[in-house]
Scaffold this motif. Structure first.
Motif, short mmCIF file in Angstrom:
data_model
loop_
_atom_site.label_atom_id
_atom_site.label_comp_id
_atom_site.label_asym_id
_atom_site.label_seq_id
_atom_site.Cartn_x
_atom_site.Cartn_y
_atom_site.Cartn_z
N GLU A 1 0.76 -1.06 0.00
CA GLU A 1 0.10 -0.05 0.09
C GLU A 1 0.83 1.23 -0.12
N VAL A 2 1.90 1.17 0.73
CA VAL A 2 2.77 2.43 0.72
C VAL A 2 3.47 2.55 -0.46
N TYR A 3 3.97 1.47 -0.96
CA TYR A 3 4.78 1.48 -2.35
C TYR A 3 3.85 2.10 -3.43
N VAL A 4 2.65 1.64 -3.51
CA VAL A 4 1.73 2.20 -4.47
C VAL A 4 1.45 3.80 -4.47
N GLN B 1 1.96 12.34 3.36
CA GLN B 1 0.73 13.20 3.62
C GLN B 1 -0.56 12.49 3.32
N LEU B 2 -0.70 11.62 2.14
CA LEU B 2 -1.64 11.08 1.58
C LEU B 2 -1.96 9.89 2.65
N LEU B 3 -0.96 9.16 3.09
CA LEU B 3 -1.11 8.11 4.14
C LEU B 3 -1.44 8.36 5.43
N HIS B 4 -1.13 9.99 5.78
CA HIS B 4 -1.09 10.30 6.97
C HIS B 4 -0.26 9.70 7.86
N LEU B 5 1.11 9.57 7.43
CA LEU B 5 2.30 9.08 7.89
C LEU B 5 3.43 9.99 7.93
N THR B 6 4.52 9.80 8.76
CA THR B 6 5.66 10.65 8.76
C THR B 6 6.60 10.27 7.49
N GLN B 7 7.31 11.19 7.06
CA GLN B 7 8.36 10.83 5.93
C GLN B 7 9.35 9.91 6.29
N VAL C 1 7.58 6.42 5.80
CA VAL C 1 7.42 5.96 4.54
C VAL C 1 8.78 5.51 4.09
N SER C 2 9.97 6.42 4.39
CA SER C 2 11.23 5.79 3.67
C SER C 2 11.74 4.66 4.40
N GLN C 3 11.30 4.45 5.58
CA GLN C 3 11.71 3.05 6.27
C GLN C 3 10.85 1.92 5.69
N GLN C 4 9.72 2.03 5.34
CA GLN C 4 8.95 1.09 4.88
C GLN C 4 9.33 0.48 3.41
N LEU C 5 9.78 1.91 2.63
CA LEU C 5 10.45 1.48 1.14
C LEU C 5 11.54 0.59 1.37
#
Length: 320
Positions: free
Chosen positions: A12-15, A28-34, A37-41
């Protein structure tokens, strides 16, 4: 690849990152911190064991592995969206969501169909994007939408197209222009006139320039303008002639006349386009089924060219 570590949330994060074009926008779209998101990638890349994204001049670009993962991720997330829609339908009513992107000229016609559809299915969430041909081609390549409307389909083996409406191109001139009184004209009568043209890559411009090339004619004076509205106003005010879709012109168009040019109107069609390699959401399929049965009710009969049902049959066959 350690598949047991490949979670729905990672996909979901990748998409979201690929669709939005940046980590910041996805956060911003997922209401997460940058950083999250970088860690998830990073976790996703480690799980796959191959690089997925590159930071190029134009922003984020996908590696070959990244493109394949994106296609799979869209399929997985899309199936869960459809499952949620299915549950909603079981609980009473037509629900769902889909997005449709159309070229600027089609906005003069397609709302006549979208309006009645929205009234008939108020629980369907419809996202509408409008842009020029180049913008829509970019959206098509990034798989940002479920249905696209082009007058000339993308040159891609992944594009499945169905014509639904004729889009004749006509030559217009100011009402007071000396040629407005003529009963028949050839392109050689117009070659010294100024023509107002859309941007390079516009389907209308491409078709007109291809026709000119076939006639062995090169225009001597052109002026590029950003929109059909600007061209229509420019012609009415005497700035020059133009080639536009007949649908751009209202039934009554003061200040403008259609010139009787030989071999015109130029024949063109609008198409519904879907991607062969992407699942069509239930709501998107429902809209196409509605369109297939309702075009005659809402769009001008003299322009209809309803080839939607073969497209739906083809997608049904590919799902089996």
């Amino acid at each position: 690849m350690r598949l047991r570590h490949l979670t729905f949330r990672l996909l979901e994060v990748y998409v979201a990152v690929v669709r939005s074009g940046s980590v910041t926008a996805a956060a911003q779209l997922l209401h997460l911190t940058q950083p999250t998101v970088s860690q998830q990638l990073k976790r996703l890349a480690d799980t796959v064991g191959e690089p997925l994204l590159l930071h190029g001049v134009r922003g984020i670009e996908l590696t070959e592995v990244g493109r394949e993962l994106y296609r799979s991720a869209l399929d997985v997330t899309g199936r869960f969206d459809d499952f949620a829609d299915y549950l909603a339908e079981l609980r009473g009513g037509q629900r769902g969501r889909f997005s449709i992107a159309l070229v600027n000229t089609a906005q003069y016609v397609l709302p006549r169909l979208l309006g009645p559809y929205s009234r008939a299915f108020p629980e369907v969430e419809l996202t509408l994007e409008i842009g020029n041909r180049q913008q829509l081609l970019q959206r098509f390549e990034r798989q940002l939408d479920d249905i696209y409307v082009f007058s000339h389909p993308p040159a891609s083996e992944q594009a499945l197209a169905a014509r639904f409406l004729r889009n004749p191109l006509v030559v217009i001139a100011p009402e007071q222009h000396p040629l407005a009184l003529q009963t028949q004209l050839s392109i050689h009568d117009l070659r010294r006139e100024r023509f107002l043209l859309r941007e390079p890559g516009s389907a209308t411009r491409m078709l007109f320039e291809s026709w000119l090339h076939g006639q062995g004619v090169q225009l001597s004076d052109t002026l590029q303008m950003a929109s059909n509205e600007a061209i229509r106003v420019g012609v009415a005010s005497g700035m020059g002639l133009a080639v536009v879709s007949r649908h751009v012109l209202p039934l009554q168009h003061p200040g403008i006349v259609v010139l009787p040019l030989q071999q015109f109107p130029l024949d063109s069609h609008w198409h519904f386009i879907i991607r062969r390699d992407r699942r069509l959401p239930h709501a998107a399929r429902g809209f196409l089924e509605y369109a297939a049965g309702s075009l005659e009710q809402w769009l001008p009969a003299e322009y209809l060219c309803n080839e939607i049902e073969p497209l739906l049959s083809q997608t049904r066959a590919e799902r089996v």
